[in-house]
Design a protein around this motif. Structure first.
Motif, PDB file in Angstrom:
ATOM      1  N   ARG A   1      14.705  -1.367  48.632  1.00 52.09           N
ATOM      2  CA  ARG A   1      14.239  -3.042  49.454  1.00 52.09           C
ATOM      3  C   ARG A   1      14.683  -2.837  50.888  1.00 52.09           C
ATOM      4  O   ARG A   1      15.639  -2.225  51.106  1.00 52.09           O
ATOM      5  CB  ARG A   1      15.499  -3.915  48.755  1.00 52.09           C
ATOM      6  CG  ARG A   1      14.848  -3.862  47.213  1.00 52.09           C
ATOM      7  CD  ARG A   1      15.652  -5.327  46.770  1.00 52.09           C
ATOM      8  NE  ARG A   1      15.236  -5.725  45.501  1.00 52.09           N
ATOM      9  CZ  ARG A   1      15.379  -5.214  44.233  1.00 52.09           C
ATOM     10  NH1 ARG A   1      16.406  -4.168  44.052  1.00 52.09           N
ATOM     11  NH2 ARG A   1      14.846  -5.614  43.063  1.00 52.09           N
TER      12      ARG A   1
ATOM     13  N   LEU B   1      11.857 -10.962  43.674  1.00 49.55           N
ATOM     14  CA  LEU B   1      12.804  -9.915  43.298  1.00 49.55           C
ATOM     15  C   LEU B   1      12.583  -8.856  42.229  1.00 49.55           C
ATOM     16  O   LEU B   1      12.654  -7.623  42.383  1.00 49.55           O
ATOM     17  CB  LEU B   1      14.070 -10.630  43.021  1.00 49.55           C
ATOM     18  CG  LEU B   1      15.367  -9.827  42.546  1.00 49.55           C
ATOM     19  CD1 LEU B   1      16.058  -9.368  44.105  1.00 49.55           C
ATOM     20  CD2 LEU B   1      16.202 -10.477  41.990  1.00 49.55           C
ATOM     21  N   ALA B   2      11.879  -9.267  41.476  1.00 46.23           N
ATOM     22  CA  ALA B   2      11.442  -8.413  40.118  1.00 46.23           C
ATOM     23  C   ALA B   2      10.190  -7.622  40.824  1.00 46.23           C
ATOM     24  O   ALA B   2       9.919  -6.282  40.244  1.00 46.23           O
ATOM     25  CB  ALA B   2      10.733  -9.309  39.042  1.00 46.23           C
TER      26      ALA B   2
ATOM     27  N   ALA C   1      16.787   0.861  36.187  1.00 45.57           N
ATOM     28  CA  ALA C   1      16.174  -0.548  35.923  1.00 45.57           C
ATOM     29  C   ALA C   1      14.436  -0.463  36.176  1.00 45.57           C
ATOM     30  O   ALA C   1      13.643  -1.263  35.634  1.00 45.57           O
ATOM     31  CB  ALA C   1      16.522  -1.597  36.832  1.00 45.57           C
TER      32      ALA C   1
ATOM     33  N   GLU D   1      21.248   0.162  37.413  1.00 42.70           N
ATOM     34  CA  GLU D   1      20.294  -0.133  38.222  1.00 42.70           C
ATOM     35  C   GLU D   1      19.379   0.988  38.627  1.00 42.70           C
ATOM     36  O   GLU D   1      18.334   1.049  39.020  1.00 42.70           O
ATOM     37  CB  GLU D   1      21.026  -0.746  39.471  1.00 42.70           C
ATOM     38  CG  GLU D   1      21.893   0.368  40.267  1.00 42.70           C
ATOM     39  CD  GLU D   1      23.508   0.130  39.502  1.00 42.70           C
ATOM     40  OE1 GLU D   1      23.493  -0.607  38.517  1.00 42.70           O
ATOM     41  OE2 GLU D   1      24.544   0.315  40.384  1.00 42.70           O
TER      42      GLU D   1
ATOM     43  N   SER E   1      10.010  -6.410  43.382  1.00 39.37           N
ATOM     44  CA  SER E   1      10.575  -5.035  44.383  1.00 39.37           C
ATOM     45  C   SER E   1      11.613  -4.217  43.394  1.00 39.37           C
ATOM     46  O   SER E   1      12.400  -3.267  43.840  1.00 39.37           O
ATOM     47  CB  SER E   1      11.408  -5.499  45.592  1.00 39.37           C
ATOM     48  OG  SER E   1      12.318  -6.432  45.387  1.00 39.37           O
ATOM     49  N   ARG E   2      11.559  -4.479  42.028  1.00 40.22           N
ATOM     50  CA  ARG E   2      12.533  -3.502  41.284  1.00 40.22           C
ATOM     51  C   ARG E   2      12.085  -1.918  41.300  1.00 40.22           C
ATOM     52  O   ARG E   2      10.853  -1.867  41.084  1.00 40.22           O
ATOM     53  CB  ARG E   2      12.261  -3.991  39.929  1.00 40.22           C
ATOM     54  CG  ARG E   2      13.250  -3.452  38.785  1.00 40.22           C
ATOM     55  CD  ARG E   2      13.144  -4.113  37.561  1.00 40.22           C
ATOM     56  NE  ARG E   2      12.089  -3.629  36.504  1.00 40.22           N
ATOM     57  CZ  ARG E   2      11.379  -4.633  36.042  1.00 40.22           C
ATOM     58  NH1 ARG E   2      11.921  -5.954  35.982  1.00 40.22           N
ATOM     59  NH2 ARG E   2      10.276  -4.498  35.222  1.00 40.22           N
ATOM     60  N   GLY E   3      13.046  -1.216  41.555  1.00 41.24           N
ATOM     61  CA  GLY E   3      12.687   0.056  41.451  1.00 41.24           C
ATOM     62  C   GLY E   3      12.224   0.818  42.847  1.00 41.24           C
ATOM     63  O   GLY E   3      12.340   1.923  42.853  1.00 41.24           O
ATOM     64  N   SER E   4      12.018  -0.083  43.679  1.00 39.94           N
ATOM     65  CA  SER E   4      11.720   0.240  44.832  1.00 39.94           C
ATOM     66  C   SER E   4      12.758   0.197  46.116  1.00 39.94           C
ATOM     67  O   SER E   4      13.632  -0.614  45.691  1.00 39.94           O
ATOM     68  CB  SER E   4      10.530  -0.233  45.541  1.00 39.94           C
ATOM     69  OG  SER E   4      10.454  -1.616  45.447  1.00 39.94           O
TER      70      SER E   4
END
Ligand SMILES: Nc1ncnc2c1ncn2[C@@H]1O[C@H](COP(=O)(O)OP(=O)(O)O)[C@@H](O)[C@H]1O
Ligand SMILES: [Mg+2]
Lengths: 265, 310
Positions: free
Chosen positions: A113, A105-106, A79, A76, A108-111
């Protein structure tokens, strides 16, 4: 962009079931390069890709992405640098989330949440619909549909869009068309080539089709029992055809490729 | 059935709808079969009761009971995430530990809140619906909690939580930390259960150390009844199902008790609940498998034909 240095992985080490899956893999991939990976069943292709993604930890060796030593980073944590499409269409999307929720969901990947509403207003929805319409599968009209109700091809196309929604360093595709019928497989493969070309993505793609391994990308590596046997790119690769790959395989391993292991055409 | 019995059943149903919401979060959303509930429910009751008899404001006391539930859920999740203890066992360990803790918190096996200020007495001046007052207040709380859960599951964290429960590998690839999600989800889930216990103590006027036995099964019964009636796919309907399932279940129990159905008495409640849950699970599995197994077999038995191959 991506460096894999002397990577070793053994599953179930120290037991009678020990499987050496990677046995000293060295690989350097430059930014924007599209590498196809081919090899017999159990050659270690998936293990190599999982090691890059972080799902499999190296026993020895290192992995460097964009100058960062990520060898000990969890999946993660990596990611935000990696976009990934799994082989199984069910694996890359969430059945119980709608198409829009999967994309959110994708997005907000890496930020970090937060407790902000995941689904944006009409503008964000229109942007997502625009993105979906390029898949040409009618998904732009099914934003509210559960991903579980989509066909395998649609789910895989959605996974691909989710993987490439945000800027990233490496796109990982592990036989992502193998579970699809031929029509859907061709569509998803064409889409992958289109998106990677457009965004100039550094890509690692495993395929079980020798033909595809030469037709797509600009570099081909062949793996066998945990090692890289063959690495062709540039002008040399342009002259290659499937029989040449087969010959090389036979020359280096001393065995024939069985045709249930690789699609020769 | 007397009006009083109906009111009592509705109160119990609304209290257990909060448990069902918690169980929905753990069992369904997070895919974590959490047995902490049998301990966090009486913990919420105990913490609130002790606070109230020490003169703490009932609203603060309710918050304390809810927070106690949070802590219980966090401990179970931490045991599972940090030390990799099997989720079922982690919940059981916390639940067993909580039995002793609840006795310590209360200092005795039960505390009566008779004549004490509670959030219900605080509202009595504002609304007076006779025997329905408590039900009305609980209904408002249950609906608010349902809407809060709906909202939460629609946030960025909520989506990550749902993905983590359903498809951990995919969640990880989307930069979701599954361990953190388990901690968050279990904390929120047991907050709801702690709140239910707190409100139970205040509405029924007693906190008892043996209160928790069967809480989880009642919560599951409510959840399954709700899913059967309203479906389980969309969050909005699943949480509404928790409310309606719990209400229907307690009304059904009350009716069975008052009608003397099969000679059921109050002490048989947990047996009845367990049987109802077992039957509901068996039926829902049978329905899922029917096309492949059960139905062709039954048809072949009933109609004396061979099961179709295919
Ligand atoms: N999780 C695992 N546990 C044990 N052995 C595994 C695991 N994953 C892969 N292997 C073994 O490692 C070897 C390499 O597997 P894999 O990387 O999946 O091959 P490929 O993708 O090239 O077909 C195989 O022998 C496989 O059986
Ligand atoms: Mg593989």
């Amino acid at each position: 962009m991506l460096s894999i240095c002397d990577a070793f992985v053994t599953f179930n080490p120290g037991t009678p079931l020990a499987v050496p899956a990677l046995r000293g893999v060295d690989l350097d991939i430059k930014e924007g390069q599209f590498v196809t990976v081919i090899g017999t069943n159990g050659a270690g292709k998936s293990t190599l890709l999982s090691a890059v993604a972080g799902d499999v930890r190296l026993d020895k060796g290192g992995i460097y992405i964009d100058g960062h030593d990520v060898t000990n980073w969890r999946t993660e944590q990596r990611a935000s640098m990696i976009g990934r499409v799994f082989q199984e269409p069910r694996a890359g999307t969430c059945s119980g989330l709608t198409v829009e929720e999967n994309l959110a969901l994708a997005a907000s990947r890496g930020s970090n949440r937060s407790l902000r509403n995941a689904l944006g207003g009409g503008r964000q929805r229109r942007q997502l619909a625009d993105q979906l319409s390029r898949l040409d599968m009618g998904l732009e009209d099914r934003l509210g549909a559960m991903a579980g109700t989509l066909s395998g091809g649609q789910r895989q196309a959605l996974s691909l869009l989710m993987a490439t929604l945000l800027p990233m360093k490496i796109l990982i595709l592990d036989e992502h068309t193998a579970a699809l019928d031929p029509g859907a497989a061709a569509t998803v493969l064409a889409l992958s080539a289109e998106i990677t070309g457009e965004q100039k993505l550094t890509t690692l793609m495993v395929t079980h089709s020798m033909r595809n391994s030469l037709d797509y990308g600009d570099r081909t590596i062949m793996m066998n029992s945990g090692r890289i046997l063959l690495d062709v790119h540039g002008d040399k690769r342009k002259g290659y055809d499937v029989p040449d790959l087969l010959d090389l395989f036979k020359k280096t391993t001393g065995t024939e490729v069985e045709d249930d292991q690789l699609i020769l055409a | 059935m007397s009006a009083l019995a109906v009111a009592g059943a509705i109160e119990a149903g609304l209290l257990f709808s909060l448990v069902a919401l918690g169980v929905y979060l753990s069992f369904r959303v997070l895919n974590f079969p959490d047995l902490t509930v049998d301990g966090s429910f009486p913990l919420g009751a105990a913490a609130t009761a002790v606070a109230i008899i020490h003169g703490v404001d009932p609203f603060l006391a309710t918050a304390i009971g809810t927070f106690a539930g949070c802590c219980a859920g966090f401990v179970s999740a931490y045991l599972n995430v940090r030390f990799r203890i099997l989720n079922l066992l982690a919940g059981i360990l916390t639940m067993v530990a909580l039995y002793s803790i609840n006795l310590r918190v209360m200092g005795r096996p039960n505390i009566s809140l008779y004549g004490e200020d509670t959030i219900f007495t605080a509202f009595e001046g504002l609304i007076d619906l006779g025997i329905w007052t408590t039900s009305a207040i609980l209904l408002v709380i249950a609906v608010v909690m349902k809407l809060l859960v709906d909202w939460f599951l629609g946030t960025q964290v909520g989506l990550a939580l749902r993905a983590s429960g359903e498809n951990p590998a995919m969640a990880r690839a989307q930069s979701v930390s599954n361990g953190r999600m388990t901690l968050v989800g279990m904390t929120v889930s047991n907050a709801l259960v702690g709140l239910a216990g707190s409100l139970f103590a205040q509405s029924q006027g007693v906190a008892d150390v043996s209160l928790g036995i069967g809480t989880i099964v009642t919560g599951l019964a409510a959840l399954i009844i709700g899913e059967t009636l309203l479906g389980s796919v969309k969050v909005f309907w699943a949480t509404l199902g928790c409310l309606i399932g719990a209400l229907l279940y307690r009304l059904f129990i009350a009716a069975a008790l008052s009608a003397g159905f099969l000679g059921i008495q109050a002490q048989d409640l947990n047996l009845v609940t367990a049987v109802v849950v077992a039957i509901a699970v068996i039926l829902s599995q049978a329905r899922r498998n029917s096309r492949f197994k059960l139905w062709p077999k039954m048809r072949s038995l009933l109609m004396d034909t061979q099961p179709q191959k295919g």
